[in-house]
Design an enzyme around this catalytic site. Structure first.
Site, PDB file in Angstrom:
ATOM      1  N   ASP A  71     -38.210  77.472  -1.822  1.00 41.26           N
ATOM      2  CA  ASP A  71     -38.288  78.520  -2.999  1.00 41.26           C
ATOM      3  C   ASP A  71     -38.302  80.204  -3.283  1.00 41.26           C
ATOM      4  O   ASP A  71     -38.012  80.639  -3.441  1.00 41.26           O
ATOM      5  CB  ASP A  71     -38.297  77.743  -3.891  1.00 41.26           C
ATOM      6  CG  ASP A  71     -40.288  77.704  -4.325  1.00 41.26           C
ATOM      7  OD1 ASP A  71     -40.782  78.627  -3.350  1.00 41.26           O
ATOM      8  OD2 ASP A  71     -40.638  77.725  -5.415  1.00 41.26           O
ATOM      9  N   SER A  72     -38.170  80.260  -1.340  1.00 40.30           N
ATOM     10  CA  SER A  72     -39.006  81.638  -1.021  1.00 40.30           C
ATOM     11  C   SER A  72     -37.186  82.078  -1.390  1.00 40.30           C
ATOM     12  O   SER A  72     -36.821  83.740  -1.189  1.00 40.30           O
ATOM     13  CB  SER A  72     -39.331  81.895  -0.058  1.00 40.30           C
ATOM     14  OG  SER A  72     -38.587  80.790   1.179  1.00 40.30           O
TER      15      SER A  72
ATOM     16  N   ASP B  14     -38.885  72.389  -1.252  1.00 47.08           N
ATOM     17  CA  ASP B  14     -39.585  72.354  -1.418  1.00 47.08           C
ATOM     18  C   ASP B  14     -38.917  71.896  -3.677  1.00 47.08           C
ATOM     19  O   ASP B  14     -38.359  72.047  -3.716  1.00 47.08           O
ATOM     20  CB  ASP B  14     -39.427  73.969  -2.384  1.00 47.08           C
ATOM     21  CG  ASP B  14     -40.708  74.667  -1.689  1.00 47.08           C
ATOM     22  OD1 ASP B  14     -42.122  74.373  -1.754  1.00 47.08           O
ATOM     23  OD2 ASP B  14     -40.690  76.196  -1.427  1.00 47.08           O
TER      24      ASP B  14
ATOM     25  N   LYS C 193     -42.293  69.464  -0.815  1.00 50.64           N
ATOM     26  CA  LYS C 193     -43.633  70.151  -1.132  1.00 50.64           C
ATOM     27  C   LYS C 193     -43.872  70.859  -2.545  1.00 50.64           C
ATOM     28  O   LYS C 193     -42.834  71.091  -3.128  1.00 50.64           O
ATOM     29  CB  LYS C 193     -43.318  71.038  -0.059  1.00 50.64           C
ATOM     30  CG  LYS C 193     -44.839  72.137  -0.468  1.00 50.64           C
ATOM     31  CD  LYS C 193     -44.530  72.958   0.800  1.00 50.64           C
ATOM     32  CE  LYS C 193     -43.919  74.621   0.797  1.00 50.64           C
ATOM     33  NZ  LYS C 193     -44.162  75.917  -0.648  1.00 50.64           N
TER      34      LYS C 193
ATOM     35  N   GLU D  94     -46.554  72.991  -5.239  1.00 49.49           N
ATOM     36  CA  GLU D  94     -48.070  73.771  -5.526  1.00 49.49           C
ATOM     37  C   GLU D  94     -49.033  73.380  -5.889  1.00 49.49           C
ATOM     38  O   GLU D  94     -48.353  73.277  -7.052  1.00 49.49           O
ATOM     39  CB  GLU D  94     -47.500  75.255  -6.166  1.00 49.49           C
ATOM     40  CG  GLU D  94     -46.510  76.319  -4.945  1.00 49.49           C
ATOM     41  CD  GLU D  94     -45.418  77.862  -5.344  1.00 49.49           C
ATOM     42  OE1 GLU D  94     -46.579  77.800  -6.446  1.00 49.49           O
ATOM     43  OE2 GLU D  94     -45.083  77.747  -4.891  1.00 49.49           O
TER      44      GLU D  94
ATOM     45  N   GLU E 297     -51.586  79.047   2.310  1.00 51.99           N
ATOM     46  CA  GLU E 297     -51.090  80.087   2.019  1.00 51.99           C
ATOM     47  C   GLU E 297     -52.082  81.561   2.180  1.00 51.99           C
ATOM     48  O   GLU E 297     -52.604  81.146   0.672  1.00 51.99           O
ATOM     49  CB  GLU E 297     -50.248  80.697   1.257  1.00 51.99           C
ATOM     50  CG  GLU E 297     -49.253  81.341   0.932  1.00 51.99           C
ATOM     51  CD  GLU E 297     -48.086  81.585   0.511  1.00 51.99           C
ATOM     52  OE1 GLU E 297     -47.509  80.814   0.123  1.00 51.99           O
ATOM     53  OE2 GLU E 297     -47.313  83.099   0.143  1.00 51.99           O
TER      54      GLU E 297
HETATM   55  O1  KIV Z   1     -41.063  78.663   0.293  1.00 51.36           O
HETATM   56  C1  KIV Z   1     -41.459  79.061   0.953  1.00 51.36           C
HETATM   57  O2  KIV Z   1     -40.759  79.587   1.501  1.00 51.36           O
HETATM   58  C2  KIV Z   1     -42.324  79.107   1.160  1.00 51.36           C
HETATM   59  C3  KIV Z   1     -43.319  79.336   2.484  1.00 51.36           C
HETATM   60  C4  KIV Z   1     -43.569  80.363   2.095  1.00 51.36           C
HETATM   61  C5  KIV Z   1     -44.259  78.490   2.775  1.00 51.36           C
HETATM   62  O3  KIV Z   1     -43.302  78.147   0.211  1.00 51.36           O
END
Ligand code: KIV
Length: 288
Positions: A56-57, A95, A124, A126, A206
């Protein structure tokens, strides 16, 4: 038909959970990176990445937001589908965006969409102690899960910023500070163990002190991937745009520009993969 049987004996068989567990057991570092489209997916595959995250970056590096909070499930599915088209060997993880896993049923429904519509093989989220029942529920439905601990960017408006986790910032006095740091570190180790017991297949850490990253990695049987978590985790992950130095403005301490000395983007990602495998990245200046 039975594509996985043909692929098993291919020169570069696709990575799966078993491959990652074996790499941990044999001490081979796992090289992970983000990707958001088919062209870069092919490039990071050619460069030798083992695990690719549609993170989600993308809300920050592609959409230009300040945080990852505005990213939607549809955004991740759109980019994941593109990445899946370009990947052959790496394991593909997606994510779960902010508030798409607030209940067990919602998490299951959305994880299924990421897999069926997006082509992800693992999701993934959080997670801390509060998400244990969600991880357990997804794992109970045979969904591969990565639990993201430490700095959780989706919580940034609640926690007050992008800061190192697993230590306390505000205690007055050195001894009190040390005691609180120990307490925060012990809690994170406890959370990591509980997430593994709940069925997490990977734990991602992280922005935590390197010593804590090392302890959690030793304590878990599943692979531990770090970003700003020191050199001793089983693997490393970076945002592709940081590796290629196209992210504007101030960079996080843990990131490294691999374009330096590389002739093109493919060589830069190869240099990153090589640096992870040979344990030259992260160096002390990238650690907390
Ligand atoms: O969203 C993302 O790119 C991440 C990484 C920074 C691990 O969660």
């Amino acid at each position: 038909m039975y594509k996985h049987l043909q692929e098993r004996y291919a020169p570069r068989p696709p990575v799966n959970i078993g491959t990652l567990l074996r790499m941990k057991a044999e001490g081979e570092k796992i090289a992970c990176i983000t990707a958001y489209d088919a062209s870069f997916a092919t490039l990071v595959d050619d460069a030798g990445a083992d695990l690719v995250l549609v993170g989600d970056s993308l809300g920050m590096v592609i959409q230009g937001h300040d945080t990852t909070v505005p990213v939607t499930l549809a955004d991740i599915i759109y980019h994941c589908r593109a990445v899946a088209k370009g990947l052959y060997r790496p394991f593909l993880m997606a994510d779960m965006p902010f508030m798409t896993y607030a209940s067990r049923e919602q998490a299951l429904e959305n994880a299924v969409r990421l897999m069926q519509d997006g082509g992800a093989r693992m999701v993934k989220l959080e997670s801390g102690a509060e998400q244990l029942n969600i991880v357990e529920f997804l794992a109970g439905h045979d969904i591969a899960v990565c639990a993201h601990l430490g700095l959780k960017p989706q919580s940034v408006h609640k926690t007050g910023g992008f800061r190192v986790q697993g230590r306390q910032q505000e205690a007055a006095g050195r001894l009190l500070q040390e005691a609180k740091d120990l307490e925060a570190a012990a809690q994170m180790l406890k959370d990591a163990r509980a997430l593994e017991a709940a069925g997490a297949d990977i734990v991602l850490l992280e922005c935590i002190p390197a010593q804590l990253g090392s302890e959690i990695t030793k304590a878990l049987h599943v692979p531990v991937i770090g970003i700003g978590a020191g050199p001793d985790t089983d693997g490393q992950i970076l945002v592709l745009y940081d590796v290629l130095d196209v992210t504007a403005g101030r960079k996080p301490k843990f990131s490294k520009n691999f374009m330096e000395g590389a002739g093109n983007a493919l060589d830069a990602v190869k240099a990153y993969v090589q640096a992870v495998k040979s344990k030259t990245y992260p160096a002390p200046e990238h650690c907390f």
